[in-house]
Enzyme design. Structure first.
Site, PDB file in Angstrom:
ATOM      1  N   LYS A 181       0.836  -1.216   0.000  1.00  0.00           N
ATOM      2  CA  LYS A 181       0.000   0.000   0.000  1.00  0.00           C
ATOM      3  C   LYS A 181       0.866   1.260   0.000  1.00  0.00           C
ATOM      4  CE  LYS A 181      -3.089   0.573   3.487  1.00  0.00           C
ATOM      5  NZ  LYS A 181      -3.439   1.845   4.124  1.00  0.00           N
TER       6      LYS A 181
ATOM      7  N   ARG B 206       2.873   5.899  -3.301  1.00  0.00           N
ATOM      8  CA  ARG B 206       4.031   6.687  -3.714  1.00  0.00           C
ATOM      9  C   ARG B 206       4.303   6.549  -5.210  1.00  0.00           C
ATOM     10  NH1 ARG B 206       4.394   5.575   1.651  1.00  0.00           N
ATOM     11  NH2 ARG B 206       5.780   6.824   3.000  1.00  0.00           N
TER      12      ARG B 206
ATOM     13  N   ARG C  33      -8.293  11.849  12.562  1.00  0.00           N
ATOM     14  CA  ARG C  33      -6.848  11.640  12.770  1.00  0.00           C
ATOM     15  C   ARG C  33      -6.043  12.952  12.764  1.00  0.00           C
ATOM     16  NH1 ARG C  33      -5.155   6.588   9.265  1.00  0.00           N
ATOM     17  NH2 ARG C  33      -3.282   6.796  10.524  1.00  0.00           N
TER      18      ARG C  33
ATOM     19  N   SER D   2       7.644   8.936  12.263  1.00  0.00           N
ATOM     20  CA  SER D   2       6.558   8.753  11.310  1.00  0.00           C
ATOM     21  C   SER D   2       7.051   8.921   9.885  1.00  0.00           C
ATOM     22  CB  SER D   2       5.450   9.778  11.576  1.00  0.00           C
ATOM     23  OG  SER D   2       4.580   9.823  10.466  1.00  0.00           O
TER      24      SER D   2
ATOM     25  N   ASP E 268       2.258  -1.239  11.591  1.00  0.00           N
ATOM     26  CA  ASP E 268       0.923  -1.647  11.132  1.00  0.00           C
ATOM     27  C   ASP E 268       0.601  -3.099  11.481  1.00  0.00           C
ATOM     28  OD1 ASP E 268       0.473   0.845  10.070  1.00  0.00           O
ATOM     29  OD2 ASP E 268       1.206   0.298   8.077  1.00  0.00           O
TER      30      ASP E 268
END
Ligand code: S3P
Length: 743
Positions: free
Chosen positions: A328, A333, A429, A474, A622
């Site tokens: 994903k 990207r 978020r 992140s 994840d």
């Protein structure tokens, strides 16, 4: 009416009282744009009809007489008649009168004017309303014919700005959207979009009418024929003239079309279904894109109009040889960088999940041509870093935090304003983590309260590079700033507190954009260019994780997972599960498109609880929902700390997982930044996934080892990252049923 309330023109003369001339007369009169209208036609019939319908005040059969005293003359005769009419009016045209036309071919009109006048007088404004109907004649005149239609004006360097502006205002006031372009461009575009389709429609109907059994063919012809050939009922004389006047551009479009049609014929002959599907998929996407442009909408398809519930039962062993869908992170990207590159980028292995499809659509909304996806293949016609077009509406990125944050960076560098929206989960978020550093770079970004979406990004703001230390590990924030850095003056330097996925850095290099990486720091300098390339997206290790855990916890399992991305910044799950005792082997390790890949073999082995090393957290960020399921199946307890980020994912993954585990009878202790899970036997139960795809899939895996069924609610979002999950799960030994209900 003009802003002052006075009419724009006192005396408008329409020469050629057919559908277009009549409609313009009617529209202008109805809106008070002209004080009086003179209709001129050599045929008395249309003049009588025009008077009877009240759309002209005076009538005249001689053009030279008609134009006397006019301040606007509109030539609305078939294009081949232009020259003769221009010759008639040349000496009679009042000094200050503006002359415009409505013909479909602008090159011919301009050449005719030059031929007759010896030059292009400044008050001549060539024009073309892209509106019409298969009906012809003044009787069909419609005052709303031009509403929400385009009118193209093709001024030449000689054209007087005041005359252009007045013609522009006339059409705008009739409800049209006015565009200007060059004469040559207009004729090329119209040859392809209007003239060629008319030629094909005339030709197809004529071919069928010539068949022996044409009566039967027409009798049985259904909607497709009717829709496709509607325009073959258009005025033959007008169209004859258009083709003769736009000869070169039409022949070029026809040559192009003939070549493509021949290729389709060859594909049918060769039984090449793949080729046919590729062309049809591309055409369908283009047609849908076109419809959205026509209706002025962006992509606003809410993805969650289905309620999906899984019922998962005990099962196993987990066996087989599979490839899970594409990564994903890399799919997003690949689309982004491909769109911003110069030239054509081919992507294979693209994830056709809702998240990455939303990204793809967002670029289509910004004018990028993207073919496919077709079985994971996407071809992107890149527009260069500064080639994006303003979208018609907000850009909808669905459930995807990655898309919203990365888009924020690249949109901050555009010359136009944008708005980024998402679904209910995404709207909760945090976005200040990208908005704040982007503001330091000079971006103007508004968020909703508490730094939440939607994001409104002002265009045309010069960005400057910054040196930024990420407060959280992140990859999304890092990537956002690197993308903004492509548009910034000077160097953008980003330092991360712990290693996170580096797909952006690798892919930028693959597109030929220099990125300097030095330990935790990555640097880019703005002002470069991206060169198109080919990208092979490996299978997503995050999706593979559900099957890795499934095989690891189920006796007698032996599963192969092919072509999995094993980038060192993504393999935390392998490291953690191995530390717990899992039997995971990497085979055939290789590189694909700048990323390491391998085939994984996973067999059952007893697991034991561990303390998860904090440095592995960003590398497995994840994968925790599935790792928690492994922990529930391990002997002893597993402790996770330093993972507060899990609380701001698609759901609060610490709490939602703890609640789900609790529903099955697994004991856990929730911490602010982690969880402690006690391994042991557990039963069935009902789980609320809170619309989080990874929670839903994790509990489908947990069910393998329950004593009863696990019902999982709110699973529609599995389609965001793992289309086909249920089918693949059942194929390798899980037992999952999905029931859908449309809301
Ligand atoms: C991603 C980064 C991670 C991850 C997300 C994808 C990316 O988010 O959770 O699913 O593609 O860059 P953070 O960067 O917020 O940790």
């Amino acid at each position: 009416m003009a802003a002052s309330g006075a009419p724009l023109f006192q005396r408008m003369v329409v020469i050629g009282l057919g559908l277009i001339g009549g409609s313009l007369a009617r529209a202008a009169k109805a809106r008070g744009l002209v004080a009086s209208v003179v209709g001129c036609d050599e045929r008395p019939g249309p003049l009588e009809e025009g008077r009877r319908l009240g759309l002209i005040d005076e009538s005249e059969t001689e053009a030279a007489r008609a134009v006397q005293g006019a301040d606007l003359v509109v030539l609305a005769v078939p294009v081949r008649a232009n020259r003769a009419v221009l010759t008639q009016i040349r000496d009679a045209l009042p000094e200050g009168a503006v002359l415009t036309d409505v013909g479909s071919v602008k090159g011919g009109f301009v050449a005719d004017v030059r031929g007759v006048f010896g030059e292009l007088p400044a008050r001549v404004v060539p024009g073309h309303p892209i509106a019409g109907s298969e009906k012809s004649g003044v009787g069909a005149a419609d005052p709303d014919l031009f509403r929400e239609h385009k009118v193209i004006l093709t001024p030449e360097p000689e054209t007087d700005a005041g005359a252009l502006e007045k013609v522009c205002r006339l059409w705008s006031a009739c409800g049209a959207e006015v565009l200007t372009m060059s004469v040559a461009r207009h004729d090329e575009v119209l040859a392809a979009t209007s003239h060629l389709p008319h030629l094909i429609a005339f030709s197809l109907v004529d071919t069928l009418a010539g068949e022996d059994d044409s009566q039967d063919i027409f009798r049985y012809a259904a909607g497709g024929f009717r829709d496709f050939t509607r325009i073959a009922a258009s005025d033959p004389v007008m169209w004859r003239d258009i083709f003769l006047a736009n000869r070169e551009a039409v022949l070029e479009a026809l040559r192009h079309f003939r070549g493509d049609l021949d290729q389709l014929g060859a594909a049918i002959e060769a039984g090449d279904g793949q080729r046919l599907q590729q062309v049809f998929t591309r055409a369908k996407a283009a047609r849908e894109h076109f419809s959205r442009i026509l209706s002025g909408e962006a992509y606003l398809n809410t993805m969650n109009d289905q309620t999906v519930t899984y019922t998962a039962r005990p099962g196993g062993p987990v066996q087989g040889d599979i490839r899970v869908p594409g990564d994903k992170s890399m799919s997003h990207r690949a689309i982004m960088l491909g769109a911003l590159a110069e030239g054509i980028t081919d992507v294979s292995g693209f994830l056709e999940g809702e998240d990455s499809l939303a990204t793809l659509q967002a670029f289509r909304d910004m004018g990028v041509t993207i073919e496919g996806p077709d079985a994971g293949f996407v071809r992107i016609h890149g527009v260069g870093l500064n080639g994006l077009q303003p979208p018609h509406g907000s850009l909808y990125v669905g459930n995807s935090g990655t898309a919203m944050r990365l888009f924020a960076g690249l949109l901050a560098g555009q010359r136009f304003d944008t708005e980024l929206t998402g679904d209910a989960s995404l709207t909760r978020r945090p976005m200040a983590r990208v908005a704040d550093p982007l503001r330091l770079m000079g971006a103007h970004i508004d968020t909703a309260e508490g730094g939440r979406p939607p994001l409104r990004i002002a265009g045309g703001q010069p960005l400057k590079g910054i040196d930024y230390e990420l407060p959280v590990a992140s990859a999304q924030v890092k990537s956002c700033l690197l993308l903004a850095g492509l548009y910034a003056e000077g160097e953008t330097v980003v330092t991360e507190p712990a290693p996170t996925r580096d797909h952006t850095e690798r892919m930028l290099k693959g597109f030929g954009y220099p990125v300097v990486q030095d330990g935790p720091t990555a640097r880019v300098t703005g002002g470069g260019r991206l060169g198109a390339c080919s990208i092979d997206v490996p299978a997503d290790i995050s999706s593979a994780t559900f099957f890795i855990v499934a095989a690891a916890i189920t006796p007698d399992s032996d599963l192969w997972l092919r072509h999995v991305g094993v980038n060192p910044t993504r393999i935390g799950v392998i490291n953690i599960l191995r530390a717990m005792g899992a039997a995971i082997e990497l085979h055939n390790e290789r590189e694909a498109g700048g990323e390491p890949v391998a085939d994984l073999r996973v067999r059952h082995a007893p697991l034991k609880g561990i303390r998860i090393p904090e440095d592995q957290v960003p590398l497995a960020i994840d994968e925790f929902p599935a790792i928690f399921v492994a922990a529930a199946n391990a002997e002893g307890s597993t402790e996770l700390t330093g993972a507060a980020e899990l609380r701001v994912k698609e759901s609060d993954r610490i709490q939602v997982m703890a609640d789900g585990l609790d529903a099955l009878g697994v004991v856990s202790e929730v911490r602010e930044d982690g969880i402690l899970i006690q391994g042991g036997a557990y039963g069935g139960g009902r789980i609320n996934s809170h619309g989080d795809h990874r929670i839903a899939m994790a509990f489908a895996v947990a069910a393998l080892r329950t004593s009863g069924p696990v019902i999982i609610d709110d699973c529609a979002n599995v389609a965001t990252s793992f289309p086909g999950f249920v089918a693949l799960a059942n194929q390798v030994g899980l037992t999952v049923e999905s029931s859908e209900e449309t809301q």
